[in-house]
Design a protein around this motif. Structure first.
Motif, PDB file in Angstrom:
ATOM      1  N   LYS A 237      28.917  26.852-109.803  1.00 48.64           N
ATOM      2  CA  LYS A 237      27.732  26.424-110.528  1.00 48.64           C
ATOM      3  C   LYS A 237      27.334  24.995-110.224  1.00 48.64           C
ATOM      4  O   LYS A 237      26.575  24.388-110.958  1.00 48.64           O
ATOM      5  CB  LYS A 237      27.990  26.546-112.032  1.00 48.64           C
ATOM      6  CG  LYS A 237      27.864  27.962-112.542  1.00 48.64           C
ATOM      7  CD  LYS A 237      27.782  27.958-114.038  1.00 48.64           C
ATOM      8  CE  LYS A 237      27.342  29.315-114.544  1.00 48.64           C
ATOM      9  NZ  LYS A 237      27.125  29.335-115.964  1.00 48.64           N
TER      10      LYS A 237
ATOM     11  N   PHE B 280      18.829  21.723-109.282  1.00 47.09           N
ATOM     12  CA  PHE B 280      18.193  22.733-108.451  1.00 47.09           C
ATOM     13  C   PHE B 280      17.090  23.445-109.243  1.00 47.09           C
ATOM     14  O   PHE B 280      15.965  23.601-108.783  1.00 47.09           O
ATOM     15  CB  PHE B 280      19.279  23.716-108.024  1.00 47.09           C
ATOM     16  CG  PHE B 280      18.792  24.801-107.112  1.00 47.09           C
ATOM     17  CD1 PHE B 280      18.433  24.499-105.808  1.00 47.09           C
ATOM     18  CD2 PHE B 280      18.699  26.100-107.557  1.00 47.09           C
ATOM     19  CE1 PHE B 280      17.993  25.494-104.971  1.00 47.09           C
ATOM     20  CE2 PHE B 280      18.254  27.091-106.719  1.00 47.09           C
ATOM     21  CZ  PHE B 280      17.903  26.795-105.414  1.00 47.09           C
TER      22      PHE B 280
ATOM     23  N   ASN C  92      20.993  31.651-105.980  1.00 47.18           N
ATOM     24  CA  ASN C  92      21.384  30.343-105.461  1.00 47.18           C
ATOM     25  C   ASN C  92      22.476  30.547-104.400  1.00 47.18           C
ATOM     26  O   ASN C  92      23.671  30.602-104.701  1.00 47.18           O
ATOM     27  CB  ASN C  92      21.906  29.495-106.626  1.00 47.18           C
ATOM     28  CG  ASN C  92      21.983  28.036-106.265  1.00 47.18           C
ATOM     29  OD1 ASN C  92      21.987  27.672-105.101  1.00 47.18           O
ATOM     30  ND2 ASN C  92      22.062  27.204-107.279  1.00 47.18           N
TER      31      ASN C  92
ATOM     32  N   PHE D 168      21.292  36.737-119.503  1.00 44.20           N
ATOM     33  CA  PHE D 168      21.123  35.867-118.338  1.00 44.20           C
ATOM     34  C   PHE D 168      20.582  34.479-118.683  1.00 44.20           C
ATOM     35  O   PHE D 168      20.398  33.655-117.790  1.00 44.20           O
ATOM     36  CB  PHE D 168      20.233  36.551-117.296  1.00 44.20           C
ATOM     37  CG  PHE D 168      20.882  37.759-116.671  1.00 44.20           C
ATOM     38  CD1 PHE D 168      21.842  37.611-115.691  1.00 44.20           C
ATOM     39  CD2 PHE D 168      20.562  39.037-117.086  1.00 44.20           C
ATOM     40  CE1 PHE D 168      22.463  38.707-115.126  1.00 44.20           C
ATOM     41  CE2 PHE D 168      21.178  40.153-116.531  1.00 44.20           C
ATOM     42  CZ  PHE D 168      22.133  39.994-115.542  1.00 44.20           C
ATOM     43  N   GLY D 169      20.304  34.240-119.956  1.00 41.59           N
ATOM     44  CA  GLY D 169      19.901  32.895-120.381  1.00 41.59           C
ATOM     45  C   GLY D 169      18.510  32.482-119.942  1.00 41.59           C
ATOM     46  O   GLY D 169      18.226  31.281-119.820  1.00 41.59           O
TER      47      GLY D 169
ATOM     48  N   THR E  25      23.478  23.154-110.263  1.00 42.80           N
ATOM     49  CA  THR E  25      22.372  24.109-110.350  1.00 42.80           C
ATOM     50  C   THR E  25      21.257  23.611-111.267  1.00 42.80           C
ATOM     51  O   THR E  25      20.127  24.021-111.136  1.00 42.80           O
ATOM     52  CB  THR E  25      22.839  25.474-110.865  1.00 42.80           C
ATOM     53  OG1 THR E  25      23.642  25.262-111.995  1.00 42.80           O
ATOM     54  CG2 THR E  25      23.590  26.210-109.800  1.00 42.80           C
TER      55      THR E  25
ATOM     56  N   PRO F 283      24.135  31.183-109.906  1.00 46.47           N
ATOM     57  CA  PRO F 283      22.832  31.417-110.522  1.00 46.47           C
ATOM     58  C   PRO F 283      21.859  30.261-110.333  1.00 46.47           C
ATOM     59  O   PRO F 283      22.248  29.149-109.993  1.00 46.47           O
ATOM     60  CB  PRO F 283      23.190  31.582-112.004  1.00 46.47           C
ATOM     61  CG  PRO F 283      24.426  30.775-112.181  1.00 46.47           C
ATOM     62  CD  PRO F 283      25.169  30.834-110.884  1.00 46.47           C
ATOM     63  N   ILE F 284      20.586  30.534-110.568  1.00 38.15           N
ATOM     64  CA  ILE F 284      19.543  29.512-110.577  1.00 38.15           C
ATOM     65  C   ILE F 284      19.663  28.673-111.857  1.00 38.15           C
ATOM     66  O   ILE F 284      19.548  27.450-111.816  1.00 38.15           O
ATOM     67  CB  ILE F 284      18.151  30.194-110.535  1.00 38.15           C
ATOM     68  CG1 ILE F 284      17.965  30.962-109.220  1.00 38.15           C
ATOM     69  CG2 ILE F 284      17.022  29.192-110.771  1.00 38.15           C
ATOM     70  CD1 ILE F 284      17.825  30.119-107.991  1.00 38.15           C
ATOM     71  N   LEU F 285      19.905  29.359-112.975  1.00 39.42           N
ATOM     72  CA  LEU F 285      20.004  28.658-114.261  1.00 39.42           C
ATOM     73  C   LEU F 285      21.467  28.509-114.666  1.00 39.42           C
ATOM     74  O   LEU F 285      22.254  29.434-114.482  1.00 39.42           O
ATOM     75  CB  LEU F 285      19.293  29.470-115.354  1.00 39.42           C
ATOM     76  CG  LEU F 285      17.831  29.826-115.123  1.00 39.42           C
ATOM     77  CD1 LEU F 285      17.352  30.787-116.208  1.00 39.42           C
ATOM     78  CD2 LEU F 285      16.976  28.565-115.118  1.00 39.42           C
ATOM     79  N   ASP F 286      21.794  27.372-115.251  1.00 42.06           N
ATOM     80  CA  ASP F 286      23.170  27.169-115.708  1.00 42.06           C
ATOM     81  C   ASP F 286      23.610  28.199-116.744  1.00 42.06           C
ATOM     82  O   ASP F 286      24.791  28.508-116.855  1.00 42.06           O
ATOM     83  CB  ASP F 286      23.328  25.759-116.295  1.00 42.06           C
ATOM     84  CG  ASP F 286      23.626  24.743-115.199  1.00 42.06           C
ATOM     85  OD1 ASP F 286      23.843  25.174-114.048  1.00 42.06           O
ATOM     86  OD2 ASP F 286      23.625  23.544-115.485  1.00 42.06           O
ATOM     87  N   LYS F 287      22.636  28.707-117.501  1.00 44.58           N
ATOM     88  CA  LYS F 287      22.998  29.653-118.571  1.00 44.58           C
ATOM     89  C   LYS F 287      23.245  31.066-118.064  1.00 44.58           C
ATOM     90  O   LYS F 287      23.714  31.919-118.811  1.00 44.58           O
ATOM     91  CB  LYS F 287      21.891  29.674-119.632  1.00 44.58           C
ATOM     92  CG  LYS F 287      21.916  28.457-120.538  1.00 44.58           C
ATOM     93  CD  LYS F 287      20.932  28.626-121.678  1.00 44.58           C
ATOM     94  CE  LYS F 287      21.002  27.443-122.618  1.00 44.58           C
ATOM     95  NZ  LYS F 287      19.841  27.431-123.527  1.00 44.58           N
ATOM     96  N   THR F 288      22.887  31.317-116.836  1.00 41.30           N
ATOM     97  CA  THR F 288      23.130  32.659-116.283  1.00 41.30           C
ATOM     98  C   THR F 288      24.596  32.768-115.874  1.00 41.30           C
ATOM     99  O   THR F 288      25.118  31.875-115.202  1.00 41.30           O
ATOM    100  CB  THR F 288      22.237  32.899-115.048  1.00 41.30           C
ATOM    101  OG1 THR F 288      20.880  32.658-115.404  1.00 41.30           O
ATOM    102  CG2 THR F 288      22.381  34.315-114.530  1.00 41.30           C
ATOM    103  N   PRO F 289      25.265  33.852-116.277  1.00 38.22           N
ATOM    104  CA  PRO F 289      26.686  33.975-115.914  1.00 38.22           C
ATOM    105  C   PRO F 289      26.896  33.997-114.409  1.00 38.22           C
ATOM    106  O   PRO F 289      26.239  34.762-113.705  1.00 38.22           O
ATOM    107  CB  PRO F 289      27.100  35.318-116.526  1.00 38.22           C
ATOM    108  CG  PRO F 289      26.058  35.649-117.531  1.00 38.22           C
ATOM    109  CD  PRO F 289      24.786  34.994-117.085  1.00 38.22           C
ATOM    110  N   ASP F 290      27.772  33.145-113.930  1.00 40.22           N
ATOM    111  CA  ASP F 290      28.114  33.111-112.512  1.00 40.22           C
ATOM    112  C   ASP F 290      28.782  34.432-112.140  1.00 40.22           C
ATOM    113  O   ASP F 290      29.448  35.063-112.965  1.00 40.22           O
ATOM    114  CB  ASP F 290      29.074  31.936-112.266  1.00 40.22           C
ATOM    115  CG  ASP F 290      29.297  31.670-110.786  1.00 40.22           C
ATOM    116  OD1 ASP F 290      28.540  32.210-109.950  1.00 40.22           O
ATOM    117  OD2 ASP F 290      30.228  30.909-110.477  1.00 40.22           O
TER     118      ASP F 290
ATOM    119  N   ASP G 129      28.197  31.126-103.983  1.00 39.79           N
ATOM    120  CA  ASP G 129      26.858  31.405-104.511  1.00 39.79           C
ATOM    121  C   ASP G 129      26.901  31.441-106.029  1.00 39.79           C
ATOM    122  O   ASP G 129      27.962  31.624-106.630  1.00 39.79           O
ATOM    123  CB  ASP G 129      26.322  32.715-103.936  1.00 39.79           C
ATOM    124  CG  ASP G 129      27.308  33.878-104.085  1.00 39.79           C
ATOM    125  OD1 ASP G 129      28.512  33.662-103.876  1.00 39.79           O
ATOM    126  OD2 ASP G 129      26.879  34.987-104.434  1.00 39.79           O
TER     127      ASP G 129
END
Lengths: 411, 95
Positions: free
Chosen positions: B2, B8, A94, B71-72, B5, A194-201, A192
């Motif tokens: 974040k 998105f 992202n 990574f969820g 997102t 992540p695409i998913l909120d659960k992915t660590p920034d 910038d």
């Protein structure tokens, strides 16, 4: 309507701070001829291709989204790596195109006396500008040349570049915020994510002592021009000597904290076994019994003008050229062997652009007769560190600085 | 950062799978559709070819587990096995 790529590289849905996206040309990937190192995994040798991102020349595409593009070795024949050929490395896809007008840098944190925001103009005008020529190298540069292979982005030797960075000293920005004595780390975040909120920034920290080093910049220029989008426009952190993971692109937040930062990208990511590499800088607030954050680059060198298998003729002079660099001690000597490592001779060193820069070198010789000539190169820095003859294994595939060897075919 | 997102990601999920994005196609075989849908939402599939063929089934399983735990990635438990089997069969280390 937005195309998929416009969204992925432009993400105009991300709010007021971010401008509309830019699109890749439809057929951006035209497969070119690639001479990739034979020690790379077969899969990447088959799938990598030359492709130009917007604003870039064709680079070696390893992955498209998130974009990971390597600089072809020929560009390292220049001391400074051109902006449009500078490698691109992202963990997360992202990636907004940040506008200079609406960009803001937040400065503060628990260990700061005050907090404030800076516009790009304020960063440029309210702080004295400094310049440093420094190598930005991915921690995993040459990961693909590990044997056995380790998972990750399978870089060859081009996940690095050398540029003249210009910006404000991080120290000056932090001084304005008033860093308390309880501060242990300075934490950086970029626009910038992540695409998913659960992915660590992707958030990184460095020790306060390193952040206060006068060479560490919040840079807004690279080789006399604004940073390219894919190298962190409009501003990025520059940590000379340390690997690229700390050089936060599109930086929007700089926080002084009283506790060690515990995000995924500090631990377990970007770790090396304690005591395995000859590094001086230690990041003690993050160190465990088993591992420690990667810090400075290890001493290294690369032949840039000749490829393995280069053909020549007896009695025809050969010039071997290349670069050498390290974590900021500077080069003491570069030595070349033309007999597979039995004897070594000093190469001539080029202009000294500072201790954080690539140092160019060259070596001439004339083979008397036909045969295979094994050319090796080894750099030694000013504190006596040299390159390793044998790969130092580590789980993430970092710090590859094995002495390079190419064979010249004299016939 | 974040911001927004989630919105998105929803827009992204509604798009048809772009199997050839990045100019890389994967080998046809059982499980490919599950791989494209699940892996392709966060990264292009060139990541898979790039990391081949040196990972055995155990290593691919560890990789998929990392995507879920670290990574969820919202991968249904029922899809883990077909993904790992596909990766090990077509992009795995020869036994």
């Amino acid at each position: 309507m937005l195309t998929r790529r416009q969204m992925l590289y432009g993400a105009s849905t991300l709010g007021t701070g971010l401008a509309a996206g830019l699109a890749l040309p439809r057929n951006a990937w035209a497969q070119g001829k690639l001479a990739l190192d034979p020690s790379l995994p077969t899969g990447v040798r088959e799938s990598a291709m030359l492709e130009a991102l917007p604003g870039k020349v064709k680079l070696i595409k390893l992955t498209h989204r998130p974009p990971n593009y390597e600089t072809p070795v020929s560009y390292f024949n220049e001391l400074l790596t051109p902006n449009d050929a500078f490698f691109v490395r992202y963990h997360l896809a992202n990636i907004p195109e940040v506008s200079a007008a609406s960009w803001r840098l937040k400065v503060g944190g628990e260990a700061a006396a005050t907090s404030f925001e800076l516009t790009l103009d304020q960063l440029k005008n309210d702080y004295k500008a400094y310049e440093v020529v420094a190598v930005n190298q991915c921690s995993g540069n040459r990961r693909g040349m590990f044997s056995p292979h380790v998972a990750g982005v399978e870089w060859g030797p081009g996940a690095m570049g050398n540029a003249r960075w210009k910006g404000a000293r991080l120290k000056d920005v932090l001084d304005k915020a008033g860093i308390k004595k309880e501060a242990v780390e300075i934490v950086f975040d970029g626009a910038d994510g992540p695409i998913l909120d659960k992915t660590p920034d992707f958030v990184k920290s460095i020790p306060v002592w390193k952040a206060m080093d006068e060479n560490v910049l919040v840079a807004y220029e690279m080789n006399g021009k604004p940073l390219p989008h894919f190298n962190g426009f409009p501003a990025r952190v520059v940590v000379p000597g340390w690997t690229g993971t700390y050089w936060m692109k599109h930086v929007v937040s700089i926080m002084a904290e009283t506790k060690p930062f515990s995000g995924f990208w500090m631990n377990p990511a970007y770790r090396v076994p304690v005591g395995k590499f000859p590094v001086v800088d230690r990041f003690l607030t993050q160190e465990t019994a088993a591992n420690t954050p990667i810090t400075e680059m290890v001493v290294n060198s690369l032949i840039t003008n000749l490829a393995d298998g280069h053909k020549s003729k007896p009695r025809q002079p050969i010039e071997v050229k290349g670069i050498a660099w390290d974590g900021g001690y500077g080069m003491a000597a570069v030595e070349v062997s033309i007999d597979g490592g039995a004897n070594w001779s000093r190469a001539a060193l080029g202009q000294d652009a500072g201790r954080f820069s690539f140092r160019q070198w060259s070596f001439k010789f004339t083979p008397a007769k036909a045969g295979k000539v094994a050319v090796m190169v080894k750099a030694t820095n000013k504190i006596g560190q040299s390159q390793t003859p044998a790969l130092i294994l580590n789980p993430a595939g970092y710090h590859h600085n094995v002495i390079q060897k190419i064979t010249i075919d004299v016939a | 950062m974040k911001t927004a997102t989630l919105a998105f990601a929803i827009i992204l999920a509604a798009l048809p799978a772009a199997a050839q994005e990045g100019g890389v196609t994967l080998k046809k075989g059982p499980g490919l559709d599950v791989v494209e849908t699940n892996c392709g939402s966060c990264h292009t599939l060139d990541y898979i070819r790039m990391n081949s063929p040196f990972m055995d089934e155990k290593a691919w399983d560890a990789s998929v587990t990392k995507m879920i735990k670290a990574f969820g990635a919202p991968i249904d438990q029922a899809n883990v096995k077909p993904i790992v089997e596909y990766l090990a069969k077509y992009y795995g280390k020869a036994p």
